[in-house]
Scaffold this active site. Structure first.
Site, mmCIF file in Angstrom:
data_model
loop_
_atom_site.group_PDB
_atom_site.id
_atom_site.type_symbol
_atom_site.label_atom_id
_atom_site.label_comp_id
_atom_site.label_asym_id
_atom_site.label_seq_id
_atom_site.Cartn_x
_atom_site.Cartn_y
_atom_site.Cartn_z
ATOM 1 N N PRO A 91 0.773 -1.251 0.000
ATOM 2 C CG PRO A 91 -0.939 -1.593 1.542
ATOM 3 C CD PRO A 91 0.367 -2.159 1.086
ATOM 4 C CB THR A 128 0.603 4.587 -6.033
ATOM 5 O OG1 THR A 128 0.179 3.803 -7.137
ATOM 6 C CG2 THR A 128 0.590 6.056 -6.417
ATOM 7 C CE LYS A 203 -1.188 5.175 -9.902
ATOM 8 N NZ LYS A 203 -2.385 4.663 -10.511
ATOM 9 C CE LYS A 281 -1.600 5.343 -2.101
ATOM 10 N NZ LYS A 281 -0.879 4.128 -2.418
HETATM 11 P P1 NAD Z 1 -4.183 -3.997 -1.045
HETATM 12 O O1 NAD Z 1 -4.264 -3.381 0.297
HETATM 13 O O2 NAD Z 1 -5.362 -4.702 -1.604
HETATM 14 O O3 NAD Z 1 -2.965 -5.055 -1.084
HETATM 15 C C1 NAD Z 1 -1.738 -4.827 -0.473
HETATM 16 C C2 NAD Z 1 -1.153 -6.162 -0.064
HETATM 17 O O4 NAD Z 1 0.120 -5.927 0.516
HETATM 18 C C3 NAD Z 1 -1.991 -6.895 0.996
HETATM 19 O O5 NAD Z 1 -2.190 -8.234 0.621
HETATM 20 C C4 NAD Z 1 -1.152 -6.766 2.265
HETATM 21 O O6 NAD Z 1 -1.327 -7.873 3.146
HETATM 22 C C5 NAD Z 1 0.241 -6.733 1.680
HETATM 23 N N1 NAD Z 1 1.233 -6.116 2.542
HETATM 24 C C6 NAD Z 1 1.132 -5.010 3.316
HETATM 25 N N2 NAD Z 1 2.287 -4.761 3.941
HETATM 26 C C7 NAD Z 1 3.158 -5.727 3.555
HETATM 27 C C8 NAD Z 1 4.510 -6.003 3.861
HETATM 28 N N3 NAD Z 1 5.214 -5.240 4.700
HETATM 29 N N4 NAD Z 1 5.074 -7.099 3.297
HETATM 30 C C9 NAD Z 1 4.358 -7.874 2.462
HETATM 31 N N5 NAD Z 1 3.073 -7.663 2.128
HETATM 32 C C10 NAD Z 1 2.491 -6.595 2.668
HETATM 33 O O7 NAD Z 1 -3.694 -2.818 -2.024
HETATM 34 P P2 NAD Z 1 -3.821 -2.757 -3.620
HETATM 35 O O8 NAD Z 1 -5.147 -2.208 -3.988
HETATM 36 O O9 NAD Z 1 -3.364 -4.046 -4.194
HETATM 37 O O10 NAD Z 1 -2.771 -1.576 -3.926
HETATM 38 C C11 NAD Z 1 -1.382 -1.790 -3.845
HETATM 39 C C12 NAD Z 1 -0.697 -0.539 -4.405
HETATM 40 O O11 NAD Z 1 -1.120 -0.326 -5.755
HETATM 41 C C13 NAD Z 1 -1.029 0.749 -3.637
HETATM 42 O O12 NAD Z 1 0.120 1.557 -3.551
HETATM 43 C C14 NAD Z 1 -2.098 1.396 -4.514
HETATM 44 O O13 NAD Z 1 -2.134 2.804 -4.375
HETATM 45 C C15 NAD Z 1 -1.638 0.980 -5.905
HETATM 46 N N6 NAD Z 1 -2.722 0.928 -6.907
HETATM 47 C C16 NAD Z 1 -3.942 0.412 -6.592
HETATM 48 C C17 NAD Z 1 -4.954 0.394 -7.566
HETATM 49 C C18 NAD Z 1 -6.320 -0.171 -7.252
HETATM 50 O O14 NAD Z 1 -7.244 0.064 -8.046
HETATM 51 N N7 NAD Z 1 -6.492 -0.915 -6.164
HETATM 52 C C19 NAD Z 1 -4.689 0.886 -8.852
HETATM 53 C C20 NAD Z 1 -3.405 1.363 -9.157
HETATM 54 C C21 NAD Z 1 -2.427 1.386 -8.171
#
Ligand code: NAD
Length: 342
Positions: A91, A128, A203, A281
């Site tokens: 995240p 991101t 981004k 965010k």
């Molecule tokens: P999410 O919260 O669904 O997934 C994050 C994963 O990371 C979780 O499974 C969590 O358990 C794991 N995690 C957290 N801390 C960790 C650590 N220290 N070590 C290992 N694993 C860890 O988030 P997401 O929606 O998959 O988003 C991830 C990134 O992508 C973010 O930065 C977000 O801004 C970006 N993003 C998201 C989207 C979207 O539509 N969801 C689109 C583009 C970019």
């Protein structure tokens, strides 16, 4: 094929850290590509702080791709000992720092490896996060002889699922060439934006505009409705006029409007999609970056303020950011004149 004792060839193994909403699909596309033998990568090492997230992937591929070895690791450090390509999709900056430079992080393992193995290591952080935090971690990785690039994505969960992400990459030209085979199975387009941090610059700038256009469309739609034009008529006019944008064409916030073939989150009570807390965010990242770069963000700052209470409240935080239209409609219902025209 998945077990904790399997021997993996490090140079043909991809490590994947963070198997959440985006990461699980991105990982799946990498495994699928390896299973079809359309990739130089043969095996995978995964880690997530959520045991469930890892087990879900192991179970899934045990049936779908039984011949592709997937090793469940106990830390990012273990991933780094098994894989010379490491992808992270977590995240925030704090999580990225934890993964790479924290206790049992990637760097701690690299320090124990020989020089050749370190030089073979390419880390691709796809989260991101703040550009400054990303660059600082990448420079630390370089200090131990590995390389790292920022490679954030656009396209949301659907793009991750369908392997149609746009990936924006910052870092060395040579590393970009090495990164392409591992990034391509997840993407429709992979672009080298320039030096370290430029992937994130692209981004964050894109998502600033996305927040502004969604808010602008929501206001325009609410105004048009309130002045008497039917929602669908207004949407069709905007989509054939100068106000057209991704939000109006693909992710229209008004549930009374139909656009395109797929139904947007507004048709599902704003469930799924790009959740408001992440959209906020990214707006926060843009505002902070603009302050550092002395760029005046008149609209951007206001937009961040509008999304902030939604991102922090229970009602909207985990629903699509197009819910800002509904939140504005609710405001009007409470504060404005009778809604005769709605
Ligand atoms: P999410 O919260 O669904 O997934 C994050 C994963 O990371 C979780 O499974 C969590 O358990 C794991 N995690 C957290 N801390 C960790 C650590 N220290 N070590 C290992 N694993 C860890 O988030 P997401 O929606 O998959 O988003 C991830 C990134 O992508 C973010 O930065 C977000 O801004 C970006 N993003 C998201 C989207 C979207 O539509 N969801 C689109 C583009 C970019």
């Amino acid at each position: 094929m998945s077990n904790s004792r399997m021997l993996l060839e490090r140079t043909s193994t991809v490590g994947f850290i963070g198997l959440g909403a985006m990461g699980n699909h991105m990982f799946n596309n990498l495994v699928t590509s390896a299973a079809k033998s359309c990739s130089q990568f043969k095996s995978f090492a995964i880690f997530d702080v959520s045991e469930n997230a890892m087990n879900r992937e192991i179970q899934r591929h045990k049936t779908e791709h039984p011949l592709v070895p997937i090793l469940k690791c106990s830390s990012p450090a273990e991933v780094a000992t098994k894989a010379s390509y490491i992808i992270s999709m977590v995240p925030t900056s704090t999580h990225v720092q934890d993964v790479y430079t924290g206790e049992n992080g990637v760097m701690s393992a690299l320090k124990e490896l020989d020089q050749e193995a370190r030089a073979q290591t390419l880390c691709l952080d796809q989260s991101t996060i703040e550009q400054s935090a990303s660059k600082a971690v990448a420079l630390k990785m370089r200090e131990v002889g590995a390389d790292m690039m920022d490679a954030p994505v656009s396209g949301g969960v659907v793009g991750a699922r369908d392997a149609t992400l746009a990936i924006m990459v910052g870092g060395d030209e040579g590393s970009f060439e090495r990164a392409l085979p591992v990034l391509s199975p997840m993407a429709r387009k992979v672009t080298h934006c320039g030096d370290l941090g430029t992937g994130l610059a692209a981004k964050i700038s894109n998502n600033l505009l996305l927040g502004i256009t969604m808010l602008g469309l929501s206001e325009a739609t609410l105004l048009g409705r309130s002045l008497g034009v039917k929602p669908q008529v207004l949407a069709d006019i905007i989509n054939n006029s100068t106000g057209r944008c991704w939000s109006s064409e693909t992710n229209h916030p008004d549930p009374a409007v139909k656009v395109g073939a797929a139904s947007p989150p507004a048709h599902r009570n704003y469930e799924g999609g790009f959740v408001t807390k992440l959209a906020h965010k990214d707006l926060g990242l843009a505002v902070k970056a603009a302050e550092g770069a002395h760029v005046p963000l008149e609209l951007g700052k206001r937009c961040e303020e509008v999304f902030k209470p939604l991102a922090r409240g229970e009602e909207w935080a985990n629903r699509d950011f197009s819910g800002v239209f509904q939140a504005l409609s609710d405001l009007r219902a409470h504060a404005g004149p009778p809604q005769a025209a709605l």
